[in-house]
Design an enzyme around this catalytic site. Structure first.
Site, PDB file in Angstrom:
ATOM      1  N   ILE A  56       0.823  -1.215   0.000  1.00  0.00           N
ATOM      2  CA  ILE A  56       0.000   0.000   0.000  1.00  0.00           C
ATOM      3  C   ILE A  56       0.861   1.271   0.000  1.00  0.00           C
ATOM      4  O   ILE A  56       0.403   2.331  -0.424  1.00  0.00           O
ATOM      5  CB  ILE A  56      -0.978  -0.042   1.201  1.00  0.00           C
ATOM      6  CG1 ILE A  56      -2.193   0.816   0.936  1.00  0.00           C
ATOM      7  CG2 ILE A  56      -0.301   0.328   2.510  1.00  0.00           C
ATOM      8  CD1 ILE A  56      -3.362   0.557   1.883  1.00  0.00           C
ATOM      9  N   HIS A 106       9.181  -8.612   1.193  1.00  0.00           N
ATOM     10  CA  HIS A 106       9.029  -7.466   0.308  1.00  0.00           C
ATOM     11  C   HIS A 106       9.745  -7.829  -0.992  1.00  0.00           C
ATOM     12  O   HIS A 106      10.921  -8.217  -0.976  1.00  0.00           O
ATOM     13  CB  HIS A 106       9.689  -6.221   0.907  1.00  0.00           C
ATOM     14  CG  HIS A 106       9.071  -5.751   2.190  1.00  0.00           C
ATOM     15  ND1 HIS A 106       8.179  -4.710   2.228  1.00  0.00           N
ATOM     16  CD2 HIS A 106       9.205  -6.187   3.461  1.00  0.00           C
ATOM     17  CE1 HIS A 106       7.806  -4.505   3.488  1.00  0.00           C
ATOM     18  NE2 HIS A 106       8.411  -5.388   4.259  1.00  0.00           N
ATOM     19  N   HIS A 118       6.362 -12.204   5.831  1.00  0.00           N
ATOM     20  CA  HIS A 118       6.203 -11.662   4.479  1.00  0.00           C
ATOM     21  C   HIS A 118       7.556 -11.274   3.906  1.00  0.00           C
ATOM     22  O   HIS A 118       8.472 -10.893   4.622  1.00  0.00           O
ATOM     23  CB  HIS A 118       5.265 -10.454   4.454  1.00  0.00           C
ATOM     24  CG  HIS A 118       5.654  -9.347   5.387  1.00  0.00           C
ATOM     25  ND1 HIS A 118       5.373  -9.375   6.732  1.00  0.00           N
ATOM     26  CD2 HIS A 118       6.284  -8.157   5.163  1.00  0.00           C
ATOM     27  CE1 HIS A 118       5.812  -8.261   7.295  1.00  0.00           C
ATOM     28  NE2 HIS A 118       6.384  -7.509   6.375  1.00  0.00           N
TER      29      HIS A 118
HETATM   30  P1  5GP Z   1       6.992  -4.653   7.599  1.00  0.00           P
HETATM   31  O1  5GP Z   1       7.398  -3.321   8.150  1.00  0.00           O
HETATM   32  O2  5GP Z   1       6.139  -5.415   8.593  1.00  0.00           O
HETATM   33  O3  5GP Z   1       8.132  -5.463   7.076  1.00  0.00           O
HETATM   34  O4  5GP Z   1       6.121  -4.345   6.322  1.00  0.00           O
HETATM   35  C1  5GP Z   1       4.749  -4.229   6.322  1.00  0.00           C
HETATM   36  C2  5GP Z   1       4.344  -3.697   4.963  1.00  0.00           C
HETATM   37  O5  5GP Z   1       2.947  -3.878   4.803  1.00  0.00           O
HETATM   38  C3  5GP Z   1       4.631  -2.203   4.758  1.00  0.00           C
HETATM   39  O6  5GP Z   1       5.463  -2.037   3.607  1.00  0.00           O
HETATM   40  C4  5GP Z   1       3.252  -1.591   4.552  1.00  0.00           C
HETATM   41  O7  5GP Z   1       3.245  -0.551   3.605  1.00  0.00           O
HETATM   42  C5  5GP Z   1       2.422  -2.777   4.110  1.00  0.00           C
HETATM   43  N1  5GP Z   1       1.032  -2.681   4.498  1.00  0.00           N
HETATM   44  C6  5GP Z   1       0.540  -2.372   5.721  1.00  0.00           C
HETATM   45  N2  5GP Z   1      -0.799  -2.395   5.736  1.00  0.00           N
HETATM   46  C7  5GP Z   1      -1.172  -2.739   4.463  1.00  0.00           C
HETATM   47  C8  5GP Z   1      -2.443  -2.931   3.851  1.00  0.00           C
HETATM   48  O8  5GP Z   1      -3.509  -2.787   4.465  1.00  0.00           O
HETATM   49  N3  5GP Z   1      -2.446  -3.281   2.551  1.00  0.00           N
HETATM   50  C9  5GP Z   1      -1.295  -3.461   1.839  1.00  0.00           C
HETATM   51  N4  5GP Z   1      -1.419  -3.798   0.560  1.00  0.00           N
HETATM   52  N5  5GP Z   1      -0.076  -3.281   2.392  1.00  0.00           N
HETATM   53  C10 5GP Z   1      -0.014  -2.923   3.688  1.00  0.00           C
END
Ligand code: 5GP
Length: 114
Positions: A32, A102, A100
């Site tokens: 997002i 990226h 997850h």
């Molecule tokens: P983290 O910081 O946990 O490695 O990454 C989480 C990722 O999830 C972030 O890049 C953030 O932009 C993405 N993200 C968070 N909420 C949502 C959502 O509701 N939808 C989508 N498509 N991505 C999300």
């Protein structure tokens, strides 16, 4: 049972996402807040919180995530490369407690990461 994460809600279609790949065990959708022209989140459908929680029994699932990413890269024609990143825990800045990767492409990336 642990509370369903935002990614769990995307798997269950409770909130929308731009899904680009799906099979029985994996899902990939657009981040997002994209950090590159292509920024996908690639997840197992199984609710594994982070790398810290990957069990021996999960080895096939984790391997399949990489097979999915290879297929996605081919589908998108990413012949110039891409970056795959996972954040685990507080110091890495993990926000969503569902394992997850990226998947980033479409620009040059620096090293070391910030
Ligand atoms: P983290 O910081 O946990 O490695 O990454 C989480 C990722 O999830 C972030 O890049 C953030 O932009 C993405 N993200 C968070 N909420 C949502 C959502 O509701 N939808 C989508 N498509 N991505 C999300």
């Amino acid at each position: 049972m642990a509370e369903k994460t935002i990614f769990g809600k995307i798997i269950d279609r409770e909130i929308p996402a731009k899904i680009v790949y799906e099979d029985d065990l994996c899902l990939a959708f657009e981040d997002i807040h994209p950090q590159a022209p292509t920024h996908l989140i690639v997840i197992p459908k199984k609710a594994i919180p982070s790398v810290d929680d990957v069990a021996e029994a999960d080895e096939a699932i984790v391997g399949l995530l990489f097979v999915a990413m290879r297929k996605i890269a081919a589908e998108l024609g990413l012949t110039d490369g891409y970056r795959v990143v996972t954040n685990c825990g507080r110091d890495a800045g993990q926000e969503v407690m569902h394992l997850h990767f990226h998947f980033l492409a479409g620009r040059r990336f620096t090293w070391p990461p910030g």
